[in-house]
Write an enzyme that holds these catalytic residues in place. Sequence first.
Site, PDB file in Angstrom:
ATOM      1  N   GLU A  65       0.799  -1.229   0.000  1.00 26.52           N
ATOM      2  CA  GLU A  65       0.000   0.000   0.000  1.00 26.52           C
ATOM      3  C   GLU A  65       0.829   1.275   0.000  1.00 26.52           C
ATOM      4  O   GLU A  65       0.675   2.137   0.888  1.00 26.52           O
ATOM      5  CB  GLU A  65      -0.983  -0.013   1.183  1.00 26.52           C
ATOM      6  CG  GLU A  65      -2.015  -1.114   1.073  1.00 26.52           C
ATOM      7  CD  GLU A  65      -3.221  -0.947   1.979  1.00 26.52           C
ATOM      8  OE1 GLU A  65      -3.272   0.037   2.748  1.00 26.52           O
ATOM      9  OE2 GLU A  65      -4.129  -1.787   1.910  1.00 26.52           O
TER      10      GLU A  65
ATOM     11  N   GLU B 175      -5.368  -8.542   0.281  1.00 30.18           N
ATOM     12  CA  GLU B 175      -6.116  -8.209   1.501  1.00 30.18           C
ATOM     13  C   GLU B 175      -7.563  -7.935   1.127  1.00 30.18           C
ATOM     14  O   GLU B 175      -7.837  -7.304   0.095  1.00 30.18           O
ATOM     15  CB  GLU B 175      -5.564  -6.956   2.213  1.00 30.18           C
ATOM     16  CG  GLU B 175      -4.284  -7.185   2.960  1.00 30.18           C
ATOM     17  CD  GLU B 175      -3.791  -5.941   3.700  1.00 30.18           C
ATOM     18  OE1 GLU B 175      -4.611  -5.172   4.235  1.00 30.18           O
ATOM     19  OE2 GLU B 175      -2.554  -5.770   3.736  1.00 30.18           O
TER      20      GLU B 175
HETATM   21  C1  BG6 Z   1      -4.554  -2.227   5.104  1.00 39.23           C
HETATM   22  C2  BG6 Z   1      -3.182  -2.519   5.663  1.00 39.23           C
HETATM   23  O1  BG6 Z   1      -4.615  -0.883   4.751  1.00 39.23           O
HETATM   24  O2  BG6 Z   1      -5.646  -2.343   5.947  1.00 39.23           O
HETATM   25  C3  BG6 Z   1      -3.167  -3.413   6.893  1.00 39.23           C
HETATM   26  O3  BG6 Z   1      -2.331  -3.061   4.681  1.00 39.23           O
HETATM   27  C4  BG6 Z   1      -4.313  -3.044   7.796  1.00 39.23           C
HETATM   28  O4  BG6 Z   1      -1.909  -3.287   7.509  1.00 39.23           O
HETATM   29  C5  BG6 Z   1      -5.617  -3.245   7.031  1.00 39.23           C
HETATM   30  O5  BG6 Z   1      -4.332  -3.718   9.017  1.00 39.23           O
HETATM   31  C6  BG6 Z   1      -6.859  -3.013   7.861  1.00 39.23           C
HETATM   32  O6  BG6 Z   1      -6.804  -1.721   8.419  1.00 39.23           O
HETATM   33  P1  BG6 Z   1      -7.008  -1.469   9.968  1.00 39.23           P
HETATM   34  O7  BG6 Z   1      -6.791  -0.031  10.170  1.00 39.23           O
HETATM   35  O8  BG6 Z   1      -8.397  -1.888  10.284  1.00 39.23           O
HETATM   36  O9  BG6 Z   1      -5.994  -2.322  10.665  1.00 39.23           O
END
Ligand code: BG6
Length: 473
Positions: free
Chosen positions: A165, A368
């Site tokens: 990201e 993700e």
């Molecule tokens: C993504 C990141 O933006 O979102 C992760 O690559 C992150 O590291 C994930 O954990 C979820 O976001 P958050 O803020 O809920 O942890």
Amino acid sequence: MNHKTLKPFPKDFLWGASTSAYQFEGAWNEDGKGPSVIDKASHPEGTADFKVASDHYHRYKEDVALLAELGLKAYRFSIAWTRIYPNGTGEVNKKGIEFYNHLINELISHGIEPIVTMYHFDLPYALEEKGGWSNRETIDAFVLYAKTLFSEFGDRVKYWLTINEQNTLILHGSAIGTTDPNIQNPRKMLYQQNHHMLLAQAKAMKLCHEMLPNAKIGPAPNISYVYPATPKPEDVLAAQNFNSIRNWLYLDMAVFGRYNSVAWSYMEEKGYTPHIEEGDMDILAGANPDFIAFNYYNSITVKASEQEEEAHSTGDQHIVIGESGVFQGCSNQYLTTTEFGWEVDPVGFRITLREIYDRYHLPLIVTENGLGAYDKLEDGDVINDDYRIDYLAKHLEQCQLAITDGVELFGYSPWSAIDLVSTHQGINKRYGFIYVNRDEFDLKDLRRIKKKSFYWYQNVIKTNGAQLFQTAK
Ligand code: BG6
């Protein structure tokens, strides 16, 4: 488009799950690990820090055994740069190499393909002290680190992701703690850093192809398609603006080796254009990814900017505000939101998959996608996370539709394999298929407990995606 028959998921589809080092490993200062910018960042009050996280560093064998029981074909994790180079460059830390050797060997012995993110937000603090990504020397440090990873682990790791990201680092660094909130007007500096990261990525991709001809490497941005709020042409322009600034700037550079023209004109207009040295554009044009990895949580909706609004970030990387004269973020009345206010848009996932594939014609992998929620541990070690199953099943359904549309999707690796500490909202914003028994400040016994979604995903993998809506146990 409605399809009469859906294409199945490919036979060798990489069913995965993801984590990142600083959110999962703990052992933040053990065995020679140096501090990263995350270790030094100030942490939101009332939420867990990353010192122990899920204690994976000490429990990796047990964790991999659980991932194998889940049936994973692939596991995406990141290597902590500061375990390998505690000072960002210089001496290699043997213990760090040892840990990842053990982890990779353990995965392979269970038939799980390792997918390695080289850098997931945790820049070595020693480099930050010398200017971080503003300093061109950080490019060399990244290339040295890449070379070490390729030579130490390249005999077993076939899939490499460069930078997690990068667009979030540039647009929402203050939300994840990588941009100093005290810096006024950081944008000019950030776009210079962005240019340096793009160079580092290009050099790493080239090096990977030279050193490991059988390996594959790609970028891993967060890509979410941006909708216009209405068909009003000014709203459509605003959506184009933000699509270019948020999405295509990063992928056009990774794939075509050139700056996206709308994003460039935005940087010109705002005075953010980076200084480009002679030879930089050749380096950028000379690197080619083998695939595109991307993270997707929600779509984004914008309208024409009507007010003076300079803020880009609300302190949450998935909620967009806007920028004067460029776009104005707004909510989408057709979507629901999670407990944490993130919009949920499975169809937007299909749209995003189609859009990326149409633009770049490279194989795609989702690295993700997932739902952060307050899970409840019930008597008898039960977690009924039906909401997570519902979210993931609906997104996978859209993956299958996208595959039927012709998108070449070779893997899906949701967030997260096991509970870990959220970027800025603590451990109780949970994403995993496996619960970690701890609270924000009470570490309890950190034991692992399979959630209902574990059994659901196990069955999805076993049936190669043929039973997305069947709940097991
Ligand atoms: C993504 C990141 O933006 O979102 C992760 O690559 C992150 O590291 C994930 O954990 C979820 O976001 P958050 O803020 O809920 O942890």
